[in-house]
Design an enzyme around this catalytic site. Structure first.
Site, short mmCIF file in Angstrom:
data_model
loop_
_atom_site.label_atom_id
_atom_site.label_comp_id
_atom_site.label_asym_id
_atom_site.label_seq_id
_atom_site.Cartn_x
_atom_site.Cartn_y
_atom_site.Cartn_z
CB CYS A 1 -30.26 -49.97 -21.93
SG CYS A 1 -30.33 -48.46 -20.64
CB SER A 2 -35.18 -48.61 -23.45
OG SER A 2 -35.20 -49.05 -22.34
CB CYS A 3 -31.59 -43.69 -20.34
SG CYS A 3 -31.04 -45.46 -18.91
CB CYS B 1 -31.15 -44.55 -24.51
SG CYS B 1 -30.19 -45.38 -23.48
#
Lengths: 192, 223
Positions: free
Chosen positions: A102-104, A99
Site C-alpha cells: 500500500c503506502s506505509c 511499501c
C-alpha cells in the site's frame, strides 16, 4: 470505474454530505484535519531528527536503538509513527524504503507520502531492481561496492533512513544542517 | 489473498515519475478524500485493515486504472455501504444531485469536538501493539521460510517472499493480526519479525537484500 473529475468531485461531496447529515462528521471536520498535514506535519520534522543525530552522537545512538523514543525527545511521534525504526546509510550500506502492498510511511517524521512513493511503478520495481531504479529514475548511481538493503514496510513499523552528513558541513550548526536534509534522502532515494 | 495491490516485483511497469516539487494534492477532491478517510477512521467506522482490504478487493483492472486517492474513495464507499452506515442507492442518488448541480456545496453543522478527538489520535497514535503471554518463537539469526499458501481474505505477506528462505534480523513486539482484524474475527496479536531475503533467491537476479516485516504465523522453521 475510470472516472472524470466531475464524477469524482460529486462522489466525494455525496459521501461528505451524507456523513454530515447523519451527524457523524461536521462540515468543518475534513478541512481541519487536512490543514494539520498541510501546515504542521512534513519532512521538516524528520530533518530536525537527522540534524540532531549528526551533531549529537549519543542522540544518534539512541535513534538507531529506539527511534520511537528518540523522536519523542523532539516531540515527534503519533499517528502512523507509533513504532519507528531509523536505518543508517554508510559508505558501504545504502537503505531505501518502500511499501509494496500500500503506502506505509512514517507520517510524523516525513508527512504524508508523495505520489512517486505511492505509485505502482515504485512499489513494483524498488524491491526487484533497486540499483537500476535509483540510478535511472532518481539519478542516484551507487557503486558496486555499496550494498543495497530495501526495506518493505509490510507490518506496523514505519521506517526512515538516516542519511550521511555531507563533507564540508563540519562547522555548521543544527539548524543549518536541518535545512539541507531532504525528504528523498530520508526515504533513501537520494544522498546529500 | 492474491490481489492487484500486491505489486512487489510485478513486471511491466515503466519509470517512476519522480517530481521533488509536487504538491501534497493534485486536486481538491483528493484533499477531501484524504480528510474524509481520516475522519471516518477517527470515529471508528472501520479499522485500518478493513480499509486496506476494501482497496485490495477492487477488480484488478479497476485498481490499475484508478489513482491512489480514487482507490481510497472506493474503499470508503465499499466499507460505509457494506457496514450499513450509508445506503448504496441513497449514496448514488446524492451523487446524481451533485452532478446536476456541481457548484452546490455540502451544507450542515460544524462539529468542533470531532477535531479535538482527531488531535488526540494524531498525537498519541493508534498503536496496534498488544501484550501476548507467549515468548517469540524465533530469534535473531534464525533461518525461516515464509509460508507458501495464499489464504483467502486479507493478509500482509507479500506474494514475492512466499515459500522463500530468509533470516530473522529483528524481533518486534506483538501486533494485532491483520488477517483476522480486517474481517472482524478478533485481534489475535502475534509477534512480528524483520526478515531478510536475498534478492537473487527471490528474483534470480540482483545483489541486494530485501527486508520484509511479517507476523509470526507467516513463518515456519527453515528445516
Amino acid at each position: 470505474m475510470v472516472s472524470d473529475d466531475a464524477e469524482l468531485r460529486a462522489r466525494v461531496k455525496a459521501l461528505e454530505s451524507l456523513l454530515v447529515e447523519r451527524g457523524l462528521i461536521g462540515t468543518d471536520t475534513v478541512d481541519q484535519i487536512v490543514e494539520v498535514y498541510e501546515s504542521e506535519i512534513g519532512p521538516l520534522l524528520g530533518a530536525q531528527v537527522v540534524a540532531r543525530a549528526w551533531v549529537d552522537e549519543e542522540f544518534r545512538e539512541r535513534l538507531l536503538a529506539d527511534a520511537t523514543a528518540a523522536c519523542w525527545e523532539l516531540d515527534i511521534g503519533g499517528l502512523q509513527g507509533e513504532k519507528l525504526v531509523a536505518v543508517e546509510n554508510t559508505d558501504t550500506v545504502h537503505h531505501v524504503v518502500v511499501c509494496t502492498l500500500c503506502s506505509c510511511y512514517p507520517w510524523p517524521v516525513l508527512g504524508i507520502p508523495p505520489n512517486w512513493y505511492k505509485s505502482p511503478e515504485y512499489r513494483a520495481r524498488m524491491v526487484a531492481e533497486p540499483r537500476r531504479v535509483l540510478a535511472e529514475d532518481f539519478g542516484l548511481p551507487l557503486g558496486e561496492d555499496v550494498e543495497i538493503r530495501v526495506q518493505d514496510s509490510s507490518a506496523e513499523v514505519r521506517y526512515f533512513t538516516l542519511p550521511q552528513r555531507p563533507a564540508g558541513t563540519e562547522d555548521w550548526d543544527e539548524e543549518r544542517l536541518a535545512g539541507i536534509v531532504t525528504r528523498e534522502s530520508m526515504v533513501g532515494v537520494a544522498v546529500l | 489473498m492474491d490481489g492487484p495491490h500486491d505489486l512487489g516485483g510485478a513486471p511491466g511497469f515503466g519509470p517512476v515519475r519522480f517530481d521533488p516539487d509536487e504538491p501534497l494534492f493534485d486536486h481538491d477532491w483528493q484533499r477531501k478524500v484524504f480528510g474524509l478517510t481520516m475522519a471516518t477512521s477517527t470515529i471508528g467506522l472501520y479499522n485500518r485493515d478493513e480499509n486496506r482490504h476494501a482497496r485490495e478487493r477492487m477488480p484488478a483492472a479497476d485498481y490499475r486504472a484508478t489513482g491512489y486517492f480514487e482507490q481510497w474513495l472506493v474503499a470508503m464507499e465499499t466499507n460505509l455501504t457494506e457496514l450499513g452506515v450509508l445506503d448504496a442507492a441513497t449514496l448514488r442518488a446524492r451523487v446524481e444531485e451533485f452532478l446536476a448541480a456541481p457548484d452546490e456545496e455540502v451544507r450542515g453543522k460544524a462539529q468542533p469536538d470531532l477535531f479535538e478527538l482527531f488531535r488526540d489520535t494524531l498525537e498519541f497514535g493508534a498503536s496496534l501493539d498488544r501484550p501476548v503471554p507467549t515468548p517469540p518463537r524465533y530469534a535473531v539469526g534464525d533461518h525461516v521460510r515464509a509460508v507458501s499458501s495464499a489464504k483467502p481474505g486479507h493478509t500482509r505477506l507479500p506474494a514475492y517472499v512466499r515459500g522463500h528462505l530468509g533470516v530473522v534480523r529483528r524481533v518486534d513486539p506483538a501486533f494485532v493480526l491483520p488477517d483476522t482484524n480486517a474481517h472482524h474475527e478478533g485481534e489475535h496479536p502475534e509477534h512480528t519479525y524483520n526478515v531478510a531475503f536475498n534478492a537473487h533467491d527471490l528474483w534470480e537476479k540482483g545483489d541486494h537484500e530485501v527486508r520484509v516485516d511479517v507476523w509470526e504465523s507467516y513463518l515456519e522453521p527453515a528445516d
